[in-house]
Scaffold this motif. Sequence first.
Motif, PDB file in Angstrom:
ATOM      1  N   UNK A 157     -44.188  -0.899   4.152  1.00  0.00           N
ATOM      2  CA  UNK A 157     -45.396  -0.628   5.174  1.00  0.00           C
ATOM      3  C   UNK A 157     -46.472  -1.439   4.537  1.00  0.00           C
ATOM      4  N   UNK A 158     -46.625  -1.340   3.199  1.00  0.00           N
ATOM      5  CA  UNK A 158     -47.794  -1.919   2.277  1.00  0.00           C
ATOM      6  C   UNK A 158     -47.540  -3.745   2.342  1.00  0.00           C
ATOM      7  N   UNK A 159     -46.377  -4.066   2.302  1.00  0.00           N
ATOM      8  CA  UNK A 159     -46.215  -5.419   2.436  1.00  0.00           C
ATOM      9  C   UNK A 159     -46.357  -6.098   3.748  1.00  0.00           C
ATOM     10  N   UNK A 160     -45.623  -5.391   4.698  1.00  0.00           N
ATOM     11  CA  UNK A 160     -45.681  -6.030   6.152  1.00  0.00           C
ATOM     12  C   UNK A 160     -47.239  -5.843   6.528  1.00  0.00           C
ATOM     13  N   UNK A 161     -47.952  -4.669   6.180  1.00  0.00           N
ATOM     14  CA  UNK A 161     -49.427  -4.563   6.398  1.00  0.00           C
ATOM     15  C   UNK A 161     -50.174  -5.762   5.791  1.00  0.00           C
ATOM     16  N   UNK A 162     -49.976  -6.080   4.517  1.00  0.00           N
ATOM     17  CA  UNK A 162     -50.713  -7.019   4.248  1.00  0.00           C
ATOM     18  C   UNK A 162     -50.387  -8.393   4.658  1.00  0.00           C
ATOM     19  N   UNK A 214     -37.860   8.275   1.040  1.00  0.00           N
ATOM     20  CA  UNK A 214     -38.587   7.737   2.108  1.00  0.00           C
ATOM     21  C   UNK A 214     -39.972   7.241   2.139  1.00  0.00           C
ATOM     22  N   UNK A 215     -40.805   8.175   1.421  1.00  0.00           N
ATOM     23  CA  UNK A 215     -42.164   7.784   1.251  1.00  0.00           C
ATOM     24  C   UNK A 215     -42.504   6.425   0.358  1.00  0.00           C
ATOM     25  N   UNK A 216     -41.426   6.289  -0.706  1.00  0.00           N
ATOM     26  CA  UNK A 216     -41.612   5.134  -1.719  1.00  0.00           C
ATOM     27  C   UNK A 216     -41.159   3.844  -0.796  1.00  0.00           C
ATOM     28  N   UNK A 217     -40.178   4.011   0.246  1.00  0.00           N
ATOM     29  CA  UNK A 217     -39.704   2.925   1.044  1.00  0.00           C
ATOM     30  C   UNK A 217     -40.851   2.680   1.937  1.00  0.00           C
ATOM     31  N   UNK A 218     -41.304   3.679   2.524  1.00  0.00           N
ATOM     32  CA  UNK A 218     -42.449   3.315   3.558  1.00  0.00           C
ATOM     33  C   UNK A 218     -43.742   2.760   2.773  1.00  0.00           C
ATOM     34  N   UNK A 219     -43.998   3.020   1.642  1.00  0.00           N
ATOM     35  CA  UNK A 219     -45.297   2.439   0.713  1.00  0.00           C
ATOM     36  C   UNK A 219     -44.831   1.029   0.739  1.00  0.00           C
ATOM     37  N   UNK A 243     -53.852   0.421   5.147  1.00  0.00           N
ATOM     38  CA  UNK A 243     -53.153   0.997   6.282  1.00  0.00           C
ATOM     39  C   UNK A 243     -51.856   1.772   5.859  1.00  0.00           C
ATOM     40  N   UNK A 244     -50.717   0.640   5.610  1.00  0.00           N
ATOM     41  CA  UNK A 244     -49.404   0.851   5.265  1.00  0.00           C
ATOM     42  C   UNK A 244     -49.368   1.937   4.146  1.00  0.00           C
ATOM     43  N   UNK A 245     -50.346   1.616   3.010  1.00  0.00           N
ATOM     44  CA  UNK A 245     -50.190   2.812   2.075  1.00  0.00           C
ATOM     45  C   UNK A 245     -50.570   4.169   2.335  1.00  0.00           C
ATOM     46  N   UNK A 246     -51.550   4.101   2.942  1.00  0.00           N
ATOM     47  CA  UNK A 246     -52.379   5.359   3.460  1.00  0.00           C
ATOM     48  C   UNK A 246     -51.167   6.157   4.394  1.00  0.00           C
ATOM     49  N   UNK A 247     -50.708   5.397   5.528  1.00  0.00           N
ATOM     50  CA  UNK A 247     -49.432   5.988   6.323  1.00  0.00           C
ATOM     51  C   UNK A 247     -48.568   6.458   5.589  1.00  0.00           C
ATOM     52  N   UNK A 248     -47.969   5.887   4.619  1.00  0.00           N
ATOM     53  CA  UNK A 248     -46.838   6.435   3.986  1.00  0.00           C
ATOM     54  C   UNK A 248     -47.243   7.905   3.152  1.00  0.00           C
ATOM     55  N   UNK A 249     -48.442   7.891   2.352  1.00  0.00           N
ATOM     56  CA  UNK A 249     -48.906   9.051   1.899  1.00  0.00           C
ATOM     57  C   UNK A 249     -49.105  10.071   2.982  1.00  0.00           C
ATOM     58  N   UNK A 250     -49.761   9.934   4.041  1.00  0.00           N
ATOM     59  CA  UNK A 250     -49.971  10.728   5.249  1.00  0.00           C
ATOM     60  C   UNK A 250     -48.564  11.497   5.464  1.00  0.00           C
ATOM     61  N   UNK A 251     -47.748  10.499   5.945  1.00  0.00           N
ATOM     62  CA  UNK A 251     -46.379  10.777   6.093  1.00  0.00           C
ATOM     63  C   UNK A 251     -45.752  11.918   5.322  1.00  0.00           C
ATOM     64  N   UNK A 252     -45.707  11.492   4.105  1.00  0.00           N
ATOM     65  CA  UNK A 252     -44.916  12.389   3.038  1.00  0.00           C
ATOM     66  C   UNK A 252     -45.838  13.811   2.862  1.00  0.00           C
ATOM     67  N   UNK A 253     -47.217  13.653   2.936  1.00  0.00           N
ATOM     68  CA  UNK A 253     -47.898  14.818   2.668  1.00  0.00           C
ATOM     69  C   UNK A 253     -47.639  15.707   3.952  1.00  0.00           C
ATOM     70  N   UNK A 254     -47.876  15.392   5.151  1.00  0.00           N
ATOM     71  CA  UNK A 254     -47.683  16.172   6.405  1.00  0.00           C
ATOM     72  C   UNK A 254     -46.177  16.659   6.563  1.00  0.00           C
TER      73      UNK A 254
END
Length: 159
Positions: A32-37, A24-29, A47-58
């Motif tokens: 989320x990164x492409x759409x955010x860009x 899920x984190x890879x898919x989000x990154x 924001x997209x990459x950081x959101x993916x990292x925060x999601x998977x960590x938490x």
Amino acid sequence: MTAPNALDHVRPVFRRILTWAALLAVGLAVVGGVVGLVVAGTPGLVGGLLGAVLSVVFLGLTAVSVLVALRVSKGQMISGAFFGIVMGTWFLKFVLFLVVLIALRDRVWVDFPVLAVVIIVGVVGSLVIDVVAVAKARIPIGVRLPGDAVDPGNDTPRP
């Protein structure tokens, strides 16, 4: 009567949750990164990459805390150590989440709406993963029901 030892039965379920959360984190990154860009430029990508990292960590902390709590409590889910570790981790996650969001709130290099949407998608995705993994798990509960066949000399029911 002692509670059944859940360590051997629950560990594979939470490992599966962690594996699916990584996917899920890879898919989000990527998404989320492409759409955010596309939507907000470089701050959207961050924001997209950081959101993916925060999601998977938490979200991964929950599964890890359950695995650690099971090991510490020797598989007894009805234990103060088990509940203390899991609830303590949830409280720590909540406080850290607030601190991170407050720290990132006014940064120009992060698009906050993209970050928020990716985190929300990550939370919903992890809830779906948790529900599917637990629903598909075949965890015995060690309870004999009326009419169950019992082996002589063995108190556990047979299927």
